[in-house]
Enzyme design. Structure first.
Site, mmCIF file in Angstrom:
data_model
loop_
_atom_site.group_PDB
_atom_site.id
_atom_site.type_symbol
_atom_site.label_atom_id
_atom_site.label_comp_id
_atom_site.label_asym_id
_atom_site.label_seq_id
_atom_site.Cartn_x
_atom_site.Cartn_y
_atom_site.Cartn_z
ATOM 1 N N LYS A 276 33.664 23.902 -14.085
ATOM 2 C CA LYS A 276 33.380 25.179 -14.760
ATOM 3 C C LYS A 276 34.067 25.288 -16.127
ATOM 4 C CE LYS A 276 32.965 28.021 -10.588
ATOM 5 N NZ LYS A 276 33.547 29.100 -9.814
ATOM 6 N N SER B 48 35.650 38.874 -13.263
ATOM 7 C CA SER B 48 36.308 38.155 -14.358
ATOM 8 C C SER B 48 35.317 37.875 -15.480
ATOM 9 C CB SER B 48 36.885 36.833 -13.852
ATOM 10 O OG SER B 48 37.840 37.059 -12.850
ATOM 11 N N HIS C 81 41.198 41.201 -7.687
ATOM 12 C CA HIS C 81 41.935 40.127 -7.000
ATOM 13 C C HIS C 81 43.278 40.649 -6.470
ATOM 14 C CE1 HIS C 81 39.476 37.402 -9.830
ATOM 15 N NE2 HIS C 81 39.025 37.178 -8.621
ATOM 16 N N ARG D 295 32.291 42.571 -2.935
ATOM 17 C CA ARG D 295 32.025 43.752 -3.758
ATOM 18 C C ARG D 295 30.690 44.391 -3.415
ATOM 19 N NH1 ARG D 295 33.147 40.320 -9.084
ATOM 20 N NH2 ARG D 295 31.801 39.034 -7.786
#
Ligand code: PNS
Length: 156
Positions: A41, A127, A17, A90
């Protein structure tokens, strides 16, 4: 004046990030790092903790500020006067998922998405994996900014 939003859950923010924040802040006049809050979440860090971590990380950048959004991202962008969403990519798996969201967001409001490929050193960091490795006693110091790493160790 170009204003972009870099959205995410940031639970917690990683070196990946931070890489996107550094590069996107150089590409736009203003960058808003926007943390999703009050979403369904399950999170390790609550809203205040994630905002505090992001605020620390953004401090060195004069044109980066932290925001929060709850609901549709494009509505937040419209309210903030931001015409662009920035996302890090990514992998091809990220692309397949992200491109559909980008197209939906564009179709809904005209807000465009710009993808930045993550730097090679952080392309494998997420994460979720960082939290799992840390919970299982692994060393994640290399994947996180030091201030975030310290908070994660405290939390676990
Ligand atoms: O860090 P994450 O979990 O990959 O971030 C995902 C996030 C929060 C950017 C994404 O879920 C999102 O944009 N949520 C806002 C709700 C929304 O606008 N949904 C419609 C997408 S087309």
């Amino acid at each position: 004046m170009s204003r972009a939003v870099f959205p995410g859950t940031f639970d917690p923010p990683t070196n990946g990030h931070l890489d996107i924040i550094a590069r996107a802040s150089a590409a736009f006049d203003e960058l808003i790092v926007a943390a999703g809050v009050n979403q369904s979440k399950q999170r390790l860090f609550d809203d205040d903790e994630r905002i505090a971590m992001l605020t620390e990380l953004a401090a060195p950048y004069g044109n980066v500020r932290i925001g929060t959004f709850d609901g549709l991202l494009v509505e937040y962008c419209r309210a903030e006067g931001a015409g662009v969403i920035v996302k890090g990519l990514r992998s091809a798996a990220d692309y397949d998922y992200e491109v559909q969201m980008a197209q939906l967001n564009k179709a809904m409001t005209g807000v465009d998405t710009m993808f930045l490929p993550t730097s090679a050193e952080s392309a494998f960091i997420s994460s979720s994996w960082v939290k799992e490795i840390a919970r299982l006693g692994g060393d994640v110091a290399g994947f996180l900014p030091p201030s975030v790493h310290a908070r994660l160790l405290q939390k676990l």
